[in-house]
Every structure is written in C-alpha cells, then in structure tokens.
Design a protein around this motif. Structure first.
Motif, short mmCIF file in Angstrom:
data_model
loop_
_atom_site.label_atom_id
_atom_site.label_comp_id
_atom_site.label_asym_id
_atom_site.label_seq_id
_atom_site.Cartn_x
_atom_site.Cartn_y
_atom_site.Cartn_z
N LEU A 24 0.65 -1.17 -0.14
CA LEU A 24 0.02 0.06 -0.05
C LEU A 24 0.93 1.22 0.01
CD1 LEU A 24 -3.05 -0.87 2.55
CD2 LEU A 24 -3.04 -0.49 0.22
N LEU A 25 2.01 1.01 0.90
CA LEU A 25 2.81 2.30 0.75
C LEU A 25 3.61 2.49 -0.56
CD1 LEU A 25 4.67 4.36 2.47
CD2 LEU A 25 6.43 2.49 2.72
N ARG A 26 3.81 1.61 -1.10
CA ARG A 26 4.27 1.67 -2.76
C ARG A 26 3.23 2.23 -3.53
NH1 ARG A 26 5.25 -3.21 -3.64
NH2 ARG A 26 4.11 -3.43 -5.48
N GLU A 27 2.23 1.69 -3.57
CA GLU A 27 1.10 2.28 -4.12
C GLU A 27 0.87 3.59 -4.19
OE1 GLU A 27 -3.75 1.21 -4.90
OE2 GLU A 27 -2.43 -0.15 -3.88
N GLY A 28 0.84 3.94 -2.99
CA GLY A 28 0.31 5.63 -2.47
C GLY A 28 1.34 6.43 -3.08
N ILE A 29 2.80 6.09 -2.90
CA ILE A 29 3.91 6.91 -3.27
C ILE A 29 3.60 6.96 -5.11
CG2 ILE A 29 6.20 7.22 -3.47
CD1 ILE A 29 6.67 5.73 -1.00
N ASN A 30 3.52 5.75 -5.74
CA ASN A 30 3.40 5.86 -7.03
C ASN A 30 2.00 6.71 -7.68
OD1 ASN A 30 5.41 4.47 -7.99
ND2 ASN A 30 4.55 2.38 -7.32
N LYS A 31 1.10 6.82 -6.51
CA LYS A 31 -0.05 7.88 -7.03
C LYS A 31 0.30 9.29 -6.98
CE LYS A 31 -3.88 5.45 -5.48
NZ LYS A 31 -4.85 5.60 -6.89
N VAL A 33 3.92 10.24 -7.19
CA VAL A 33 5.02 10.51 -8.13
C VAL A 33 4.97 9.52 -9.24
CG1 VAL A 33 7.56 10.20 -8.14
CG2 VAL A 33 6.62 10.81 -5.93
N LYS A 34 4.79 10.33 -10.37
CA LYS A 34 4.69 9.31 -11.62
C LYS A 34 5.67 9.27 -12.25
CE LYS A 34 -0.05 10.15 -11.10
NZ LYS A 34 -1.01 8.84 -10.95
N GLY A 35 5.89 7.87 -12.87
CA GLY A 35 7.06 7.51 -13.70
C GLY A 35 8.18 6.98 -13.03
N GLN A 36 8.34 6.85 -11.92
CA GLN A 36 9.66 6.64 -11.35
C GLN A 36 9.49 5.20 -10.36
OE1 GLN A 36 12.13 8.00 -12.08
NE2 GLN A 36 11.34 10.32 -12.86
N ALA A 67 11.17 12.63 -2.45
CA ALA A 67 11.66 12.63 -0.73
C ALA A 67 10.37 13.13 0.27
CB ALA A 67 12.96 13.47 -0.69
N LYS A 68 9.90 14.15 -0.20
CA LYS A 68 8.76 14.44 0.40
C LYS A 68 7.83 13.82 0.84
CE LYS A 68 5.99 19.06 1.21
NZ LYS A 68 5.92 20.35 0.55
N THR A 69 7.36 13.09 -0.21
CA THR A 69 6.21 12.06 -0.34
C THR A 69 6.55 10.80 0.61
OG1 THR A 69 5.48 12.72 -2.54
CG2 THR A 69 4.87 10.71 -1.67
N LEU A 70 7.78 10.57 0.45
CA LEU A 70 8.36 9.45 1.46
C LEU A 70 8.29 9.54 2.61
CD1 LEU A 70 9.68 6.47 1.55
CD2 LEU A 70 11.72 7.53 1.34
N ALA A 71 8.57 10.86 3.19
CA ALA A 71 8.45 11.17 4.44
C ALA A 71 7.16 11.20 5.05
CB ALA A 71 9.36 12.51 4.57
N ASN A 209 -2.24 16.19 -1.94
CA ASN A 209 -3.56 15.75 -1.66
C ASN A 209 -3.75 14.57 -1.72
OD1 ASN A 209 -4.03 18.57 -0.86
ND2 ASN A 209 -4.73 19.11 -2.82
N LEU A 210 -3.07 13.73 -2.73
CA LEU A 210 -3.35 12.13 -2.72
C LEU A 210 -2.61 11.36 -1.60
CD1 LEU A 210 -2.30 12.31 -6.79
CD2 LEU A 210 -4.53 12.27 -5.69
#
Length: 328
Positions: A24-31, A33-36, A67-71, A209-210
């Motif tokens: 879920l964490l990985r899915e949330g970050i991919n939402k 940050v696109k394309g990485q 970086a900000k999203t991961l934190a 916001n995502l």
C-alpha cells in the motif's frame, strides 16, 4: 516488484500484514510520483537497509517531491536543506545559543535532525559543509563541543544532484560518496505518466493531496520490517559471490578505483532488503543483480582511457557481473 508479494518467511512471525502495508505504501507513493517506479522500489530498499540515497537527475523529474512524499508516507519528520556556496556546517548540524534566562549556552538542533533529510543540490556547498555530514551519515550521530547527539530512527539522507549544470559546484569527495548506499539516476517518465502529470496540474490537483491515511506505513511497523530485513538468510556461496564481485572491480583494468569493503557491506545489506521486499527470507543472485548498479556506480572510478572512449559505468559493472560465475 510484483504487485502481490507472497509471504515465504518460514518459522518466523507472520509478516503478511507488514507486506500488505508495504504494498500500500508503494502504491500510495506511485500515485503521487508518476513514472519513477524503480526509484521508489530502491528508496524502500534503502530505508529497510538503513542506507542513504543520492538522486541524480535533471530539474523537474520529481526528486524533491519523491523525498517529501516518502517522509509523509512513513509519518516521519521531513527536513529540507538547500545546499549553497555560503552554507556553513552550523546551518546543517546546529549551534550553541546563549540563553540569558539560564546564563548558559544551549544547543539548538539544526535541520539535519529528522527522519528524511533532503540535501538539495548537495554538490553546491563547499567541502567543509559537505564534510559535516560524514559522521551523521555513518554513525547516526553528531558531536558538537564534545557532546554527542543521536538521530532518531529511521534516518535517511537523500542527496540530489543535477548531472548537467556543473558550474559553481563542488564534486563530492569519494569518502562521502561511499556513505551513500545507492546512487539512482532519474530519467524522464514515459508518455502515459507524463500525460497524467499534465492532467493533474491542468485540474489544479496538488500531488500531496493524494497522500491519504490508507497508504501510510505506521512507524512501528516500519521498524518491525527493518528488523526483519536484517534476519534474511545469506548462504556462504552468496557471500562468496559478493566478495568475488567486489574484488573483481579492483583487479580489472577498466577501473582506476575499485570498490571498497564498505561497498561489499552495502551490496549485502541492499540484497537482503530487496529479498525481504520480495517476501523471501533468503538472498538469490537475482537480488544482487538488481541492486549492484545503484550500489557501485558512484563508488567506482573508470580509467582515463575509458572516459575518453565515452564508456558507460553501468556497462562496465555489467562486464564485471558477467565475468564472475553465478552460484547454483
């Protein structure tokens, strides 16, 4: 990484909940940050392996956003330090401030005290400021005026660099590069991901916001998962394989500087973390092959002849991998 990670850990605690939350964490970050996708997988590998990451990419490929999203996703304290030529070590670590009420000096912590520390354009600060990160990256502590101050866990330094604009920069010393677990080269997103970015901005939707609660990983679960990664089994033949890979970089004529013993430790820890993310309790040669380029590409220096030939570092690492027999 497969969308559905299978729990293969035997004779250990049930990790199915942890693995589900990590997905879920990985899915949330991919939402956000696109394309990485590979970059995100390697960042998750680094945080499980307790290692730091150097991100290199042209402006606008979401280094800061990542970086900000991961934190936010790991519910950690995010701190950004903009490295500039006039940045001083005290601007990073902190300094003593006189307290008139107590008639004494008190240590005021700098922005390096956090969980995810973004050192933006790290190569734009002079050597003395870059050197201020040596102790904290290696030992997770700083020493100021004879007093030690420990970092909270997790502690992840993410440095960024622009590979194109070199004017006004200070190349990172080898001792500091060696303290980064990975160097990740960020490329451009594919067409569909870039379209999604454009639509997001056209609709005035902020990426942050995502970030919703359902995708976040509880800090206690993250610690449990980090502890689990340390227990991944590495057979003797895999240890020997890692050793041969590292020593081969020192013996080949392609490199002026081969990999250090710390590089071998980094390759071992990264392989264990990546195996854990795959839901396995043992390391395979494929795990090593997946992480070896980001582990070694910033630690090796090719010869002047290879540089003049325009050789690519990743190709030389592939050459090393193909020259060492894979254990069966």
């Amino acid at each position: 990484m497969e969308d559905n990670i299978i729990n293969n850990f035997e004779n250990r605690i049930d990790t199915s909940t942890l693995i589900q939350e990590l997905n879920l964490l990985r899915e949330g970050i991919n939402k956000v940050v696109k394309g990485q996708h590979k970059t995100i997988d390697l960042l998750l590998t680094a945080i499980l392996a307790d290692g730091h990451v150097l991100l290199e990419g042209v402006p606008g490929v979401a280094k800061t956003l990542t970086a900000k999203t991961l934190a936010h996703m790991i519910e950690g304290h995010y701190s950004r330090i903009q490295f500039t030529p006039d940045l001083m070590p005290s601007d990073v670590l902190g300094t003593n401030v006189f307290n008139a009420a107590t008639n004494s000096f008190e240590f005021r912590k700098g922005p390096v005290f956090g969980n995810v520390i973004l050192t933006d354009e790290i190569n734009r600060a002079p050597a003395k400021t870059q050197a201020s990160l040596f102790e904290v990256m290696e030992e997770r502590q700083i020493t100021y005026d004879g007093q030690k101050y420990d970092m909270d866990e997790p502690f992840l330094v993410i440095g960024t660099q622009n590979p194109v604009e070199q004017e006004g920069t200070y190349p990172l010393p080898e001792a500091q590069l060696d303290r980064f677990l990975f160097k990740i080269d960020l490329g451009y997103p594919d067409e569909q991901d870039e379209y999604d970015v454009l639509m997001m901005h056209h609709q005035h939707e902020k990426p942050t916001n995502l970030i919703t609660e359902e995708y976040k990983l509880n800090p206690a679960k993250l610690k449990e998962f980090r502890d689990l990664a340390k227990k991944v089994i590495v057979k003797d033949e895999i240890i020997d394989y890692i050793l041969k890979l590292i020593r081969t970089t020192r013996a080949t004529a392609d490199f002026y500087l081969g990999a250090s013993p710390r590089a071998g430790v980094a390759l071992l820890n990264a392989s264990k973390a990546w195996a854990c993310l795959q839901g396995r309790d043992f390391v395979t040669p494929d795990d090593i092959a997946y992480v070896i380029k980001p582990v070694l590409r910033h630690r090796l220096i090719m010869t002047a002849e290879k540089e003049m030939e325009g050789e690519n570092m990743d190709r030389l690492i592939d050459k090393v991998v193909h020259s060492v027999a894979v254990p069966r």
